[in-house]
Design an enzyme around this catalytic site. Sequence first.
Site, PDB file in Angstrom:
ATOM      1  CE  LYS A 159     -68.411   7.264 -41.384  1.00  0.00           C
ATOM      2  NZ  LYS A 159     -68.181   7.043 -42.725  1.00  0.00           N
ATOM      3  CB  THR A 164     -73.264   7.470 -39.301  1.00  0.00           C
ATOM      4  OG1 THR A 164     -73.986   7.054 -38.349  1.00  0.00           O
ATOM      5  CG2 THR A 164     -71.848   7.642 -38.204  1.00  0.00           C
ATOM      6  CG  ASP A 165     -78.125   8.882 -37.098  1.00  0.00           C
ATOM      7  OD1 ASP A 165     -77.469   7.873 -37.226  1.00  0.00           O
ATOM      8  OD2 ASP A 165     -79.547   8.726 -37.119  1.00  0.00           O
ATOM      9  CD  GLU A 166     -75.050   4.337 -36.000  1.00  0.00           C
ATOM     10  OE1 GLU A 166     -74.193   3.489 -35.276  1.00  0.00           O
ATOM     11  OE2 GLU A 166     -75.531   3.442 -36.771  1.00  0.00           O
ATOM     12  CE1 TYR A 195     -69.625   3.107 -39.535  1.00  0.00           C
ATOM     13  CE2 TYR A 195     -71.676   3.520 -37.875  1.00  0.00           C
ATOM     14  CZ  TYR A 195     -71.059   3.716 -39.055  1.00  0.00           C
ATOM     15  OH  TYR A 195     -71.593   4.507 -40.110  1.00  0.00           O
TER      16      TYR A 195
HETATM   17  P1  NAD Z   1     -70.908  -0.669 -46.963  1.00  0.00           P
HETATM   18  O1  NAD Z   1     -70.177  -1.332 -45.767  1.00  0.00           O
HETATM   19  O2  NAD Z   1     -72.182  -1.265 -47.771  1.00  0.00           O
HETATM   20  O3  NAD Z   1     -69.912  -0.308 -48.074  1.00  0.00           O
HETATM   21  C1  NAD Z   1     -68.410   0.206 -47.700  1.00  0.00           C
HETATM   22  C2  NAD Z   1     -67.668   0.174 -48.959  1.00  0.00           C
HETATM   23  O4  NAD Z   1     -66.290   0.521 -48.476  1.00  0.00           O
HETATM   24  C3  NAD Z   1     -67.456  -1.077 -49.458  1.00  0.00           C
HETATM   25  O5  NAD Z   1     -67.523  -1.503 -50.800  1.00  0.00           O
HETATM   26  C4  NAD Z   1     -65.969  -1.561 -49.001  1.00  0.00           C
HETATM   27  O6  NAD Z   1     -65.475  -2.690 -49.973  1.00  0.00           O
HETATM   28  C5  NAD Z   1     -65.507  -0.424 -48.927  1.00  0.00           C
HETATM   29  N1  NAD Z   1     -64.196  -0.252 -48.301  1.00  0.00           N
HETATM   30  C6  NAD Z   1     -64.089  -0.471 -46.896  1.00  0.00           C
HETATM   31  N2  NAD Z   1     -62.762  -0.716 -46.422  1.00  0.00           N
HETATM   32  C7  NAD Z   1     -62.225   0.017 -47.336  1.00  0.00           C
HETATM   33  C8  NAD Z   1     -60.711   0.480 -47.657  1.00  0.00           C
HETATM   34  N3  NAD Z   1     -60.099   0.357 -46.775  1.00  0.00           N
HETATM   35  N4  NAD Z   1     -60.296   1.120 -48.875  1.00  0.00           N
HETATM   36  C9  NAD Z   1     -61.291   1.090 -49.777  1.00  0.00           C
HETATM   37  N5  NAD Z   1     -62.605   0.862 -49.615  1.00  0.00           N
HETATM   38  C10 NAD Z   1     -63.154   0.149 -48.549  1.00  0.00           C
HETATM   39  O7  NAD Z   1     -71.270   0.580 -46.382  1.00  0.00           O
HETATM   40  P2  NAD Z   1     -72.595   1.635 -46.579  1.00  0.00           P
HETATM   41  O8  NAD Z   1     -73.692   1.265 -45.681  1.00  0.00           O
HETATM   42  O9  NAD Z   1     -72.737   1.747 -48.156  1.00  0.00           O
HETATM   43  O10 NAD Z   1     -72.093   2.856 -46.137  1.00  0.00           O
HETATM   44  C11 NAD Z   1     -71.151   3.787 -46.836  1.00  0.00           C
HETATM   45  C12 NAD Z   1     -71.087   5.100 -45.793  1.00  0.00           C
HETATM   46  O11 NAD Z   1     -72.015   5.976 -45.522  1.00  0.00           O
HETATM   47  C13 NAD Z   1     -70.056   4.679 -44.982  1.00  0.00           C
HETATM   48  O12 NAD Z   1     -69.143   5.669 -44.481  1.00  0.00           O
HETATM   49  C14 NAD Z   1     -71.254   4.779 -43.827  1.00  0.00           C
HETATM   50  O13 NAD Z   1     -70.444   5.212 -42.434  1.00  0.00           O
HETATM   51  C15 NAD Z   1     -72.096   6.069 -44.156  1.00  0.00           C
HETATM   52  N6  NAD Z   1     -73.254   5.734 -43.614  1.00  0.00           N
HETATM   53  C16 NAD Z   1     -74.037   4.473 -43.761  1.00  0.00           C
HETATM   54  C17 NAD Z   1     -75.590   4.269 -43.299  1.00  0.00           C
HETATM   55  C18 NAD Z   1     -76.037   3.120 -43.431  1.00  0.00           C
HETATM   56  O14 NAD Z   1     -77.561   3.143 -43.107  1.00  0.00           O
HETATM   57  N7  NAD Z   1     -75.894   2.114 -44.008  1.00  0.00           N
HETATM   58  C19 NAD Z   1     -75.859   5.573 -42.677  1.00  0.00           C
HETATM   59  C20 NAD Z   1     -75.185   6.899 -42.624  1.00  0.00           C
HETATM   60  C21 NAD Z   1     -73.896   7.058 -43.134  1.00  0.00           C
HETATM   61  P1  TYD Z   2     -78.212  -2.346 -37.765  1.00  0.00           P
HETATM   62  O1  TYD Z   2     -78.749  -2.637 -39.082  1.00  0.00           O
HETATM   63  O2  TYD Z   2     -76.829  -3.261 -37.280  1.00  0.00           O
HETATM   64  O3  TYD Z   2     -77.835  -0.733 -37.717  1.00  0.00           O
HETATM   65  P2  TYD Z   2     -77.121   0.298 -36.598  1.00  0.00           P
HETATM   66  O4  TYD Z   2     -76.833  -0.385 -35.657  1.00  0.00           O
HETATM   67  O5  TYD Z   2     -76.244   1.035 -37.486  1.00  0.00           O
HETATM   68  O6  TYD Z   2     -78.514   1.083 -36.289  1.00  0.00           O
HETATM   69  O7  TYD Z   2     -79.164  -2.259 -36.746  1.00  0.00           O
HETATM   70  C1  TYD Z   2     -80.213  -1.696 -36.635  1.00  0.00           C
HETATM   71  C2  TYD Z   2     -81.025  -1.963 -35.421  1.00  0.00           C
HETATM   72  O8  TYD Z   2     -81.382  -3.256 -35.233  1.00  0.00           O
HETATM   73  C3  TYD Z   2     -80.108  -1.743 -34.156  1.00  0.00           C
HETATM   74  O9  TYD Z   2     -80.892  -1.142 -33.184  1.00  0.00           O
HETATM   75  C4  TYD Z   2     -79.798  -3.274 -34.055  1.00  0.00           C
HETATM   76  C5  TYD Z   2     -80.996  -4.209 -34.204  1.00  0.00           C
HETATM   77  N1  TYD Z   2     -80.660  -5.369 -34.754  1.00  0.00           N
HETATM   78  C6  TYD Z   2     -81.294  -6.307 -34.423  1.00  0.00           C
HETATM   79  O10 TYD Z   2     -82.335  -6.596 -33.296  1.00  0.00           O
HETATM   80  N2  TYD Z   2     -81.127  -7.818 -34.769  1.00  0.00           N
HETATM   81  C7  TYD Z   2     -80.084  -7.769 -35.751  1.00  0.00           C
HETATM   82  O11 TYD Z   2     -79.942  -9.134 -36.228  1.00  0.00           O
HETATM   83  C8  TYD Z   2     -79.500  -6.658 -36.265  1.00  0.00           C
HETATM   84  C9  TYD Z   2     -78.513  -6.803 -37.119  1.00  0.00           C
HETATM   85  C10 TYD Z   2     -79.714  -5.481 -35.642  1.00  0.00           C
END
Ligand code: NAD
Ligand code: TYD
Length: 349
Positions: free
Chosen positions: A159, A130-132, A155
């Site tokens: 990461k 992630t970019d975070e 988080y």
């Molecule tokens: P998500 O939470 O939707 O999915 C995570 C998956 O991992 C789930 O299916 C869960 O069951 C599985 N999981 C969790 N713990 C586990 C374990 N101990 N063993 C096996 N499986 C396990 O997450 P996502 O949004 O699909 O993100 C996927 C990846 O991409 C993550 O690594 C996240 O850090 C990264 N990422 C997400 C975003 C975003 O905006 N969602 C952006 C950048 C990077």
């Molecule tokens: P989120 O979807 O949790 O992603 P991230 O924290 O990884 O960026 O949140 C996106 C943005 O939205 C973040 O600035 C927090 C804000 N947010 C709200 O204002 N209300 C909400 O109920 C949620 C879930 C997030």
Amino acid sequence: MKKILITGGAGFIGSHLVRLFVHKYPDYFITNLDALTYAGNLENLTDIENSPNYAFVKGDITDESFVEALFEEKKFDAVIHLAAESHVDRSILDPMSFVKTNVLGTGVLLNAAKKNWTDLSNKLFYHVSTDEVYGSLGEVGFFTETTPYDPRSPYSASKASSDHLVRAYHHTYNLPVVVSNCSNNYGSHQFPEKLLPLMINNIMHSKPLPVYGKGENVRDWLWVEDHARAIDIIFHKGIVGETYNIGGFNEWKNIDIVHLLCRIMDKKLNRAEGESEKLITYVKDRAGHDKRYAIDATKLEKELGWSPSLQFEEGLEKTIDWYLANETWVSRITSGSYKQYYDQQYTKR
Ligand code: NAD
Ligand code: TYD
């Protein structure tokens, strides 16, 4: 046949990636390893579950003996690692589960790869991040691949640790790795506690729209299928040992997104103009809330020829339409009944 392990393939991004690979690469065998936590949902993959080049394995990446046995049995050529605890708000409530899955789990996978890959040619450990990890920006500037790490939530700290471990295995043991750091994703099948699906779902049901603080925090949004495409390109064309930032060049203040969603959905739901906006409720800010994320994805664009395919408004429309057409998916998740699917589908086999 190339044997690829995708971890976290039942989650939001993972399910889009698994589907892309299963369809696009019939000569790859895709094993999806997922623990099916609250965020993992096999109903995301019903359309491909019987594909001849796909298998699902339920298991926990922190379970060392299980993961090592799986590597020994399946002889993977590559790993694309997405399994993680992924929600910042949950990490504030329960940081240790993030340390366990994201740090320890990544370590277990790296060790299994290192142990089993005696010949490192044509092997790859692709770590999805992630970019975070880069921290929080002020009004100007972008994260690049050389921005120093400065994670600020449990988080992002977990990461960041996993990214460091992956790079350490490359430098120390020559493990062939690649890392990508992506901005906020949106699209279908996202668990309805992240910003966009939560707001869409609440607008649908005329529930309050909880905006943290003043809603002025900024995120860069990318359509999930563009992220999956970027992973595909980096997996095939990325240079071992390199990092690629993935982003949409698409920054939005949270409150502006909520207003936009309200406007689009008022039209789709035949509501009077301004009706959904009345649901906006400012709530207590998130602890340590990062102000702004913005990715500079120039390296990926220039070196590997990727660019986002969808404008935000178009992607948002598609996403809203999906949630409107899939109310049962959301209600099965909110009621927890989606978890029965695994038992029905798999335990009797
Ligand atoms: P998500 O939470 O939707 O999915 C995570 C998956 O991992 C789930 O299916 C869960 O069951 C599985 N999981 C969790 N713990 C586990 C374990 N101990 N063993 C096996 N499986 C396990 O997450 P996502 O949004 O699909 O993100 C996927 C990846 O991409 C993550 O690594 C996240 O850090 C990264 N990422 C997400 C975003 C975003 O905006 N969602 C952006 C950048 C990077
Ligand atoms: P989120 O979807 O949790 O992603 P991230 O924290 O990884 O960026 O949140 C996106 C943005 O939205 C973040 O600035 C927090 C804000 N947010 C709200 O204002 N209300 C909400 O109920 C949620 C879930 C997030």
